[in-house]
Design an enzyme around this catalytic site. Sequence first.
Site, PDB file in Angstrom:
ATOM      1  N   TYR A  21      78.409  75.694  42.368  1.00  0.00           N
ATOM      2  CA  TYR A  21      77.862  74.366  42.077  1.00  0.00           C
ATOM      3  C   TYR A  21      78.380  73.832  40.750  1.00  0.00           C
ATOM      4  CZ  TYR A  21      74.514  70.558  42.655  1.00  0.00           C
ATOM      5  OH  TYR A  21      73.943  69.321  42.830  1.00  0.00           O
ATOM      6  N   TYR A  64      66.748  69.928  46.361  1.00  0.00           N
ATOM      7  CA  TYR A  64      67.275  70.028  47.717  1.00  0.00           C
ATOM      8  C   TYR A  64      66.171  70.596  48.601  1.00  0.00           C
ATOM      9  CZ  TYR A  64      72.081  69.391  45.977  1.00  0.00           C
ATOM     10  OH  TYR A  64      73.231  68.891  45.421  1.00  0.00           O
ATOM     11  N   PRO A 104      78.533  65.636  51.397  1.00  0.00           N
ATOM     12  CA  PRO A 104      78.078  65.453  50.018  1.00  0.00           C
ATOM     13  C   PRO A 104      77.045  66.471  49.541  1.00  0.00           C
ATOM     14  CG  PRO A 104      77.042  63.838  51.453  1.00  0.00           C
ATOM     15  CD  PRO A 104      78.057  64.556  52.288  1.00  0.00           C
ATOM     16  N   LYS A 133      80.738  67.639  45.666  1.00  0.00           N
ATOM     17  CA  LYS A 133      82.071  68.116  45.340  1.00  0.00           C
ATOM     18  C   LYS A 133      83.198  67.098  45.468  1.00  0.00           C
ATOM     19  CE  LYS A 133      80.773  72.072  44.142  1.00  0.00           C
ATOM     20  NZ  LYS A 133      80.671  72.268  42.700  1.00  0.00           N
ATOM     21  N   HIS A 163      72.280  68.658  33.237  1.00  0.00           N
ATOM     22  CA  HIS A 163      71.381  69.443  34.091  1.00  0.00           C
ATOM     23  C   HIS A 163      71.772  70.915  34.039  1.00  0.00           C
ATOM     24  CE1 HIS A 163      69.656  66.080  36.879  1.00  0.00           C
ATOM     25  NE2 HIS A 163      69.645  65.745  35.594  1.00  0.00           N
TER      26      HIS A 163
END
Length: 376
Positions: free
Chosen positions: A370, A186, A278, A282, A57
């Site tokens: 990220y 998200y 979550p 991580k 991704h």
Amino acid sequence: MLSHLLHLQGIESVVLEARSRQHVEERVRAGVLEQGTADLLNETGVGARMMRQGLLHHGIALQFGQQRHRIDFQELTGGKSVMVYAQHEVLKDLIEARLAAKGQLLFEVEEVSVSGFDGAAPKIQFSKDGLPQELSCDFIAGCDGFHGVCRPSIPAGVLKVFERIYPFAWLGILAQAPPSSKELIYAYHDRGFALLSMRSPEISRLYLQCAPDDDIANWPDERIWQELHTRLECIDGWKLAEGPVIQKGITGMRSFVVEPMQYGRLFLAGDSAHIVPPTGAKGLNLAVADIRVLSRALGEYYVSGKTQLLDTYSATCLRRVWKVQRFSWWMTSMLHRFSDDNEFDQRRQLAELDYVTSSRAASVSLAENYVGLPMD
């Protein structure tokens, strides 16, 4: 992973696992690997299947006001990405590698206790197949999770606990349906947070924010899909693909850290030392970062007898741990509806999302966290 890294340095280790091999290899968990985690698997010879079957991704989407805004990891971080490859698949690869190297893995052990780690001769007592056994070693790595025996075995007063309990939980499902998006979504919504994720080209992983004391019995499949459609609805006409729900459950949200992460010859790593919500993906990656530091420290000790890296293990790890805690808290607080929300907080969250998706500097900050902060 720690056992594998030690083996590559010629250091003997024994892994004690309370569950069966089948349970470890089949229990589905999180699966977003940072660039550094994926690189480590490749560099140490256990990444071939990940590269064949994992989903690379290059970004994520933030959604609010029924509109999506893509965060382009590659463009913002100089080419870095993340790999979607489930944790149990990573474990399959590591277990296979350790057994191929004749590593010592003991599954289904019981009655585990640790002692002597405040001196030079740590011991682990356990039973296997009903027979009591004792293992003498130089060091103990407490990689036994939040509910393990290692952290509680450290004398009272040594550890300081930092904790935050969030006033919401995640209802998560695995669905036998192809992911409706090539990348994670998200979503901030008036009804609460939602996340579209995936585990494979055939399996979708989806989450809904819910009350921490909610009962999964209150969430029949039809209600879950209806709520997911509502929270993930987009003005461009995008549609969410449904499929049979093959697993579902509710997980509470917390942040947790203990300091220090070591006492004598006992070293805590992963969930035994820290928990993150979550939202930032991580937990697994932070554990890998810990044991990378620990494996190098043990390697230095066995080569030279020096203990400098061992002595500074906790300080080295905690510097990264707290940065990751900050990021996970920030993502969580930006995307979730809090029980004491008011219109000011809602407008503030929307302004934060607007800023993150319109400012290159803010987008870079999200992207570099990220894809993963430096391992060292």
